[in-house]
Motif scaffolding. Structure first.
Motif: not given
Length: 298
Positions: A144-163
């Motif tokens: 369980v992540h437990g702290d999902l929020k915009p600051a913990n969603v990263l945008l990569m150089p290729d446009g993909s998303v990482r938690l």
């Protein structure tokens, strides 16, 4: 670059292992993340996440150590496309800098930005889909992540998303996991705002991430939180009143269909009524086929 005070201050040009530290990228309650570069080898760039030494936190060393070990355990075991990758872990050995000596450093994949600071997307559906994919990968692996929020969603150089930021993540033991109570209240479900605690932490289920995804989807798609209030405390009070009464959930009219039904189900009053992430992922995949409009400016 701002001159704001950071949780862990590292001089520009400081060397940790093969890495040379550059400017700070982000700072939280416990850690500071710096950009870094090395002359040889792949990758050439990374993000170094500095956890402070026990000497700097004499009143909570065990608590900090637990948070560090949670993140290292998860990133060391999981290699999922939607989770930030950890390349290495280091420990600073530098008696000349006692404020850094003994600090734990996580060498992480470098992102371009995070969802909290990125401009609104013309079509936020694919971003939400990738966030949901990350949650589904986490839950399928028993975390369980437990702290999902915009600051913990990263945008990569290729446009993909990482938690990212898994220091409050918890491994499931049956239907529950035990997590520390360090969460962002705007994204915390009502049953976890004032949780019962024991020596292992608060009992959580994957449904806490589903609630957080519902709040996140609403804010991305409309530019506003789903519960009214000008402060976090007011919004939490509104969420608690909703959870303990029969008053309906009043979502903003700007929320497009079919996202309205998805958000409403994610924000169900009781955890058992929220969809599991496998079901949620199928619904989000369907919703992304309907191109959504950009959110209005705040």
């Amino acid at each position: 670059m701002t001159t704001a005070r950071h949780t862990v201050t590292v001089p520009h040009g400081y060397r940790v292992g093969a890495w040379e530290v550059h400017g700070p990228l982000a700072s939280g309650a416990f850690t500071t993340v710096y950009g870094a570069h090395r002359g040889r080898g792949l990758p050439r760039t990374a993000a170094l996440k500095f956890w402070p030494t026990d000497a700097r936190t004499p009143h909570r060393p065990d608590r900090l150590r637990d948070l560090v070990e949670r993140e290292i355990a998860l990133l060391g075991r999981l290699r999922s496309p939607r989770l930030i990758r950890m390349y290495d872990t280091l420990v600073v050995d530098d008696p000349r800098h006692p404020e850094l000596d003994g600090a734990t450093v996580l060498v992480l994949e470098r992102a371009d930005s995070c969802l909290a600071t990125a401009p609104a997307s013309a079509d936020p559906g694919p971003v939400l889909l990738q966030i949901c994919e990350g949650l589904a990968q986490l839950h399928a692996a028993g975390w369980v992540h437990g702290d999902l929020k915009p600051a913990n969603v990263l945008l990569m150089p290729d446009g993909s998303v990482r938690l990212a930021d898994f220091n409050t993540a918890a491994e499931l033991e049956g239907p529950h996991a035990y997590a520390p109570p360090f969460t962002s209240r705007d994204y915390t479900p009502p049953e976890q705002l004032w949780p019962e605690m024991d020596e292992r932490g608060a009992r959580v289920r994957p449904s806490v991430d589903v609630w957080a995804f519902g709040v996140l989807a609403h804010t991305i798609l409309t530019g506003a939180f789903p519960f009214p209030g000008s402060t976090t405390g007011a919004r939490c009070d509104a969420a608690a009143r909703y959870a303990h009464t029969t008053q309906p959930l009043r979502l903003t009219a700007a929320l497009p269909s079919p996202w309205r039904e998805i958000v409403r189900d994610c924000l169900a009053r009781t955890p058992a009524d929220r969809p599991d992430t496998r079901t949620l992922l199928h619904r989000v995949q369907h919703a992304t086929h309907h191109r959504t409009a950009p959110r209005p400016a705040r």
